[in-house]
Scaffold this motif. Structure first.
Motif, PDB file in Angstrom:
ATOM      1  N   ASP A 222       0.856  -1.173   0.000  1.00 27.73           N
ATOM      2  CA  ASP A 222       0.000   0.000   0.000  1.00 27.73           C
ATOM      3  C   ASP A 222       0.899   1.233   0.000  1.00 27.73           C
ATOM      4  N   ILE A 223       0.348   2.363  -0.363  1.00 25.55           N
ATOM      5  CA  ILE A 223       1.132   3.595  -0.454  1.00 25.55           C
ATOM      6  C   ILE A 223       0.504   4.666   0.414  1.00 25.55           C
ATOM      7  N   THR A 224       1.296   5.688   0.687  1.00 22.31           N
ATOM      8  CA  THR A 224       0.820   6.833   1.452  1.00 22.31           C
ATOM      9  C   THR A 224       1.471   8.088   0.904  1.00 22.31           C
ATOM     10  N   ALA A 225       0.810   9.224   1.078  1.00 21.43           N
ATOM     11  CA  ALA A 225       1.313  10.496   0.577  1.00 21.43           C
ATOM     12  C   ALA A 225       0.656  11.624   1.349  1.00 21.43           C
ATOM     13  N   PRO A 226       1.300  12.796   1.372  1.00 20.83           N
ATOM     14  CA  PRO A 226       0.644  13.955   1.986  1.00 20.83           C
ATOM     15  C   PRO A 226      -0.662  14.273   1.273  1.00 20.83           C
ATOM     16  N   ALA A 227      -1.489  15.028   1.916  1.00 24.59           N
ATOM     17  CA  ALA A 227      -2.794  15.368   1.351  1.00 24.59           C
ATOM     18  C   ALA A 227      -2.621  16.195   0.079  1.00 24.59           C
ATOM     19  N   ILE A 228      -2.950  15.572  -1.034  1.00 24.75           N
ATOM     20  CA  ILE A 228      -2.816  16.270  -2.319  1.00 24.75           C
ATOM     21  C   ILE A 228      -3.876  17.352  -2.453  1.00 24.75           C
ATOM     22  N   SER A 229      -4.949  17.235  -1.669  1.00 25.84           N
ATOM     23  CA  SER A 229      -6.005  18.247  -1.735  1.00 25.84           C
ATOM     24  C   SER A 229      -5.489  19.619  -1.328  1.00 25.84           C
ATOM     25  N   ASP A 230      -4.355  19.647  -0.574  1.00 28.88           N
ATOM     26  CA  ASP A 230      -3.771  20.920  -0.168  1.00 28.88           C
ATOM     27  C   ASP A 230      -2.843  21.503  -1.229  1.00 28.88           C
ATOM     28  N   LEU A 231      -2.718  20.816  -2.365  1.00 32.42           N
ATOM     29  CA  LEU A 231      -1.817  21.279  -3.410  1.00 32.42           C
ATOM     30  C   LEU A 231      -2.294  22.612  -3.969  1.00 32.42           C
ATOM     31  N   GLU A 232      -1.342  23.528  -4.094  1.00 33.05           N
ATOM     32  CA  GLU A 232      -1.653  24.830  -4.675  1.00 33.05           C
ATOM     33  C   GLU A 232      -1.334  24.779  -6.166  1.00 33.05           C
ATOM     34  N   VAL A 233      -2.355  24.825  -6.972  1.00 32.10           N
ATOM     35  CA  VAL A 233      -2.185  24.772  -8.421  1.00 32.10           C
ATOM     36  C   VAL A 233      -2.027  26.209  -8.927  1.00 32.10           C
ATOM     37  N   VAL A 234      -0.775  26.545  -9.276  1.00 34.47           N
ATOM     38  CA  VAL A 234      -0.480  27.907  -9.723  1.00 34.47           C
ATOM     39  C   VAL A 234      -0.152  27.884 -11.203  1.00 34.47           C
ATOM     40  N   ALA A 235      -0.238  29.035 -11.821  1.00 34.09           N
ATOM     41  CA  ALA A 235       0.040  29.142 -13.255  1.00 34.09           C
ATOM     42  C   ALA A 235       1.530  28.914 -13.513  1.00 34.09           C
ATOM     43  N   PRO A 236       1.874  28.071 -14.491  1.00 32.66           N
ATOM     44  CA  PRO A 236       3.295  27.830 -14.816  1.00 32.66           C
ATOM     45  C   PRO A 236       3.960  29.100 -15.315  1.00 32.66           C
ATOM     46  N   THR A 237       5.202  29.306 -14.897  1.00 32.31           N
ATOM     47  CA  THR A 237       5.944  30.505 -15.302  1.00 32.31           C
ATOM     48  C   THR A 237       7.215  30.175 -16.082  1.00 32.31           C
ATOM     49  N   ALA A 238       7.645  28.916 -16.100  1.00 27.81           N
ATOM     50  CA  ALA A 238       8.894  28.558 -16.778  1.00 27.81           C
ATOM     51  C   ALA A 238       8.711  28.636 -18.291  1.00 27.81           C
ATOM     52  N   SER A 239       9.764  29.103 -18.972  1.00 26.07           N
ATOM     53  CA  SER A 239       9.737  29.176 -20.427  1.00 26.07           C
ATOM     54  C   SER A 239      10.307  27.890 -21.023  1.00 26.07           C
ATOM     55  N   VAL A 240       9.974  27.663 -22.291  1.00 23.95           N
ATOM     56  CA  VAL A 240      10.461  26.463 -22.967  1.00 23.95           C
ATOM     57  C   VAL A 240      11.978  26.473 -23.067  1.00 23.95           C
ATOM     58  N   ASP A 241      12.562  27.613 -23.433  1.00 21.63           N
ATOM     59  CA  ASP A 241      14.022  27.691 -23.586  1.00 21.63           C
ATOM     60  C   ASP A 241      14.730  27.449 -22.265  1.00 21.63           C
ATOM     61  N   GLN A 242      14.171  27.992 -21.198  1.00 23.68           N
ATOM     62  CA  GLN A 242      14.796  27.824 -19.892  1.00 23.68           C
ATOM     63  C   GLN A 242      14.781  26.359 -19.461  1.00 23.68           C
ATOM     64  N   VAL A 243      13.628  25.716 -19.606  1.00 23.28           N
ATOM     65  CA  VAL A 243      13.523  24.317 -19.201  1.00 23.28           C
ATOM     66  C   VAL A 243      14.384  23.435 -20.097  1.00 23.28           C
ATOM     67  N   LEU A 244      14.356  23.688 -21.411  1.00 21.55           N
ATOM     68  CA  LEU A 244      15.131  22.863 -22.338  1.00 21.55           C
ATOM     69  C   LEU A 244      16.625  23.000 -22.066  1.00 21.55           C
TER      70      LEU A 244
END
Length: 472
Positions: free
Chosen positions: A225-247
């Motif tokens: 079995d698995i366990t994890a912190p409460a994902i319901s508390d996850l803050e879904v924010v707008a992505p800010t990384a650019s393609v060039d930066q990540v690549l």
């Protein structure tokens, strides 16, 4: 009593261990340790390291020892006595030989460098295999968590429907509403229970996939079995990384890309090795040997004087005699022959390639073609990584927008269901309209959960691509 207590304590401890739940980091660590793809990559690295060690040993002289035992029949010249033999002769040969390349067009030096690139590339291959396994583990792990949220949401809706059926049953018994309303609610409950079963089946299948990726044993799967912190508390924010930066981060840190770059360098050395075949080569060789012959006869003792032998007569009729001198002989002993037949040799060999049926030319051309293929593979891998980054960023942004829309839909659907429930209790609307509101909320809730976990999976996938440790 003490024995009984100890036995009970052991059972309790084993049960506690069996029920221990795995975190994401523990699942990743187990997959890194047991996954067959990672283990095979480690074996490839071991082979590459051994090949690198072998290239260094190739710089040293070789040493070979040979021993022969044979019999010669018929007319043959014995190599040790230099006489003809017509009977069976036993021979033995023993020798040591050694050879070292003094110059071979620097091919061995290029081979050492190539083996070094191959060994380092194989080590990068282990990290690349781990990355692939981690992606699979994280994907299955998050899918399990998402399905568990959906199970909880559908069970809550089914519980609400059961309460509604109980209230509807009272109204039907009182004659306030038709029995058709009750049947509609029961049909809605049956559909919701089917949905619960379907989602649970998906959950069990995903747990099985996760266990297979981790190479869990059958006994371990029974209590896994698995366990994890409460994902319901996850803050879904707008992505800010650019393609060039990540690549840029991916190209700098991704082990598969580093492995492909090393493979290009290795292919360059293959061209240099093939070109070395066009140059002259110089080698030094030496040998030391001895042998034994069954015809090696030696005299023993002094001469033996016999009666003169008549060989003719003079013109005057006088007899002519020749002296008769003989010797006792014996076969030279084995050890004595080894000493007296000892021989050594040393020599240099200069090999100048003049025409080798175009083999050297085609070897160079094929090495250059292979080099171009490996370079194209590096370009293709960069394109694939760029595509994966773009896909992940698009999925992350899309999931963020879907999450925001689904959140509004859930809030609106919750209020709509509460209002519909009040109107249903007042007899203003039918159970069909109430169930429509519930179905709409169920759909919005499922969309919200899916969007949240798609966002999370895209984020973790980008972390893995950039070599960032995966945590929840």
């Amino acid at each position: 009593m003490r024995i009984v207590f100890s036995g009970l304590l052991a059972i309790v401890v084993q049960f506690a261990i069996a029920q221990e739940k795995w975190t994401l980091q523990q699942c990743i660590a187990r997959a890194d340790e047991r996954n067959l793809a990672v283990l095979n990559a480690a074996l490839d690295a071991q082979l590459a390291q051994q090949n690198q060690d072998r290239t260094y040993w190739d710089l040293l002289p070789d040493l070979n020892g040979v021993a022969t035992h044979g019999y010669n029949y018929g007319r043959v010249i014995d190599r040790f006595t230099n006489t003809f033999a017509t009977d069976r002769v036993r021979t033995n040969n023993f020798y040591l030989s050694s050879q070292v390349d003094l110059f071979r067009g620097f091919s061995k030096q290029h081979s050492i460098k190539q083996a070094g690139f191959d060994a380092e590339a194989a080590m990068r291959g282990i990290d690349a295999a781990r990355n692939d396994v981690r992606v699979a583990v994280v994907n299955s792990f998050l899918n399990v968590l998402g399905l568990r949220e959906r199970i909880a949401a559908t069970e809550a809706q089914a519980a609400n429907t059961r309460e509604q059926i109980a209230r509807t049953q009272v109204l039907v018994d009182a004659g306030r509403i038709a029995r058709a309303e009750l049947l509609t609610s029961e049909a809605q409950l049956a559909q919701e229970e089917f949905n619960i079963t379907d989602v649970r089946n998906q959950h069990d299948q995903e747990m099985l996939n996760l266990g297979r990726t981790m190479q869990l044993e059958a006994a371990e799967m029974q209590t896994f079995d698995i366990t994890a912190p409460a994902i319901s508390d996850l803050e879904v924010v707008a992505p800010t990384a650019s393609v060039d930066q990540v690549l840029e981060n991916v190209v700098r840190t991704h082990p598969a890309y580093a492995q492909a770059e090393l493979q290009v360098k290795s292919a360059e050395k293959s061209v240099a090795i093939a070109q070395a075949g066009r140059l002259p080569s110089l080698s030094l060789s030496g040998s030391m040997g001895t042998g034994y012959s069954g015809r090696d006869i030696r005299t023993i003792g002094g001469p033996i004087i016999g009666d003169p032998i008549l060989i003719g007569a003079t013109e005057g009729g006088e007899a002519v005699y020749a002296p008769n001198i003989g010797y006792n002989t014996e076969l030279t002993p084995f050890n004595d022959q080894l000493d007296q037949n000892l021989n050594e040799s040393i020599g240099f060999t200069l090999n100048i390639p003049i025409f080798n049926n175009m083999r050297n030319r085609y070897s160079v051309q094929q090495a250059r073609v292979q080099h171009e293929k490996v370079k194209n593979g590096l370009t293709g891998l960069r394109n694939d990584l760029q595509k994966n980054v773009l896909d992940a960023l698009v999925q992350q942004r899309s999931a963020h927008r879907q999450f925001l829309a689904a959140s509004k839909a859930v809030d609106s659907g919750t209020l709509a269901l509460e209002y519909a429930q009040e109107r249903y209790d007042q007899g203003v609307i039918t159970s069909i309209e109430l169930n429509t509101a519930k179905t709409s909320l169920n759909t919005s809730t499922a969309n919200l959960i899916n969007a949240k976990y798609q966002y999370l999976m895209a984020s973790k996938y980008l972390d893995i691509l950039q070599g960032i440790p995966v945590t929840l």
